[in-house]
Motif scaffolding. Structure first.
Motif, PDB file in Angstrom:
ATOM      1  N   SER A  14      -9.735  16.613 -16.691  1.00  0.00           N
ATOM      2  CA  SER A  14      -8.532  16.150 -16.001  1.00  0.00           C
ATOM      3  C   SER A  14      -8.184  14.733 -16.431  1.00  0.00           C
ATOM      4  O   SER A  14      -8.915  14.107 -17.191  1.00  0.00           O
ATOM      5  N   ALA A  15      -7.083  14.236 -15.920  1.00  0.00           N
ATOM      6  CA  ALA A  15      -6.671  12.843 -16.113  1.00  0.00           C
ATOM      7  C   ALA A  15      -6.202  12.321 -14.756  1.00  0.00           C
ATOM      8  O   ALA A  15      -5.741  13.083 -13.909  1.00  0.00           O
ATOM      9  N   LEU A  74      -1.992   8.650 -14.628  1.00  0.00           N
ATOM     10  CA  LEU A  74      -1.073   8.574 -15.755  1.00  0.00           C
ATOM     11  C   LEU A  74       0.274   8.050 -15.294  1.00  0.00           C
ATOM     12  O   LEU A  74       0.712   8.318 -14.171  1.00  0.00           O
ATOM     13  N   VAL A 127      -2.651  17.649 -23.972  1.00  0.00           N
ATOM     14  CA  VAL A 127      -3.471  16.755 -24.779  1.00  0.00           C
ATOM     15  C   VAL A 127      -3.629  17.318 -26.187  1.00  0.00           C
ATOM     16  O   VAL A 127      -3.888  18.509 -26.364  1.00  0.00           O
ATOM     17  N   ILE A 163      -2.287  12.004 -25.129  1.00  0.00           N
ATOM     18  CA  ILE A 163      -1.625  12.689 -24.012  1.00  0.00           C
ATOM     19  C   ILE A 163      -0.121  12.623 -24.212  1.00  0.00           C
ATOM     20  O   ILE A 163       0.438  11.545 -24.449  1.00  0.00           O
TER      21      ILE A 163
END
Length: 86
Positions: free
Chosen positions: A12-13, A16, A29, A71
């Motif tokens: 996950s991120a 952002l 990504v 990303i």
């Protein structure tokens, strides 16, 4: 020349910066190891907290020392937006 496989788990991120003004962004990504590039699925509408939980396998050889992650925000009708990279 030693060879092997590199398994990358893209989970996950967080945090952002949202590049879409009217709605949540649709991040994905691009993973690059030397000349090999793979793309995650698009986390549609997940905004700044996307989750993928995807595995990627790269064939590596001696001298492969970097894995780049970029990303992007998928946009319909225009060029995808750059969000960040590491």
């Amino acid at each position: 020349m030693p060879q092997g496989k590199l398994q990358v788990v893209l989970v996950s991120a967080k945090g952002l910066e949202n590049t879409d003004f009217l709605c949540n962004m649709d991040p994905y990504v691009l993973l690059t190891c030397r000349t090999q590039e793979q793309k995650s699925s698009v986390a549609s509408g997940k905004g700044s907290e996307p989750e993928w939980n995807e595995d990627f396998i790269f064939n590596i050889s001696e001298g492969a020392s970097e894995l780049a992650l970029k990303i992007m925000d998928s946009d319909t009708g225009s060029q995808d937006d750059f969000v960040g990279e590491v």
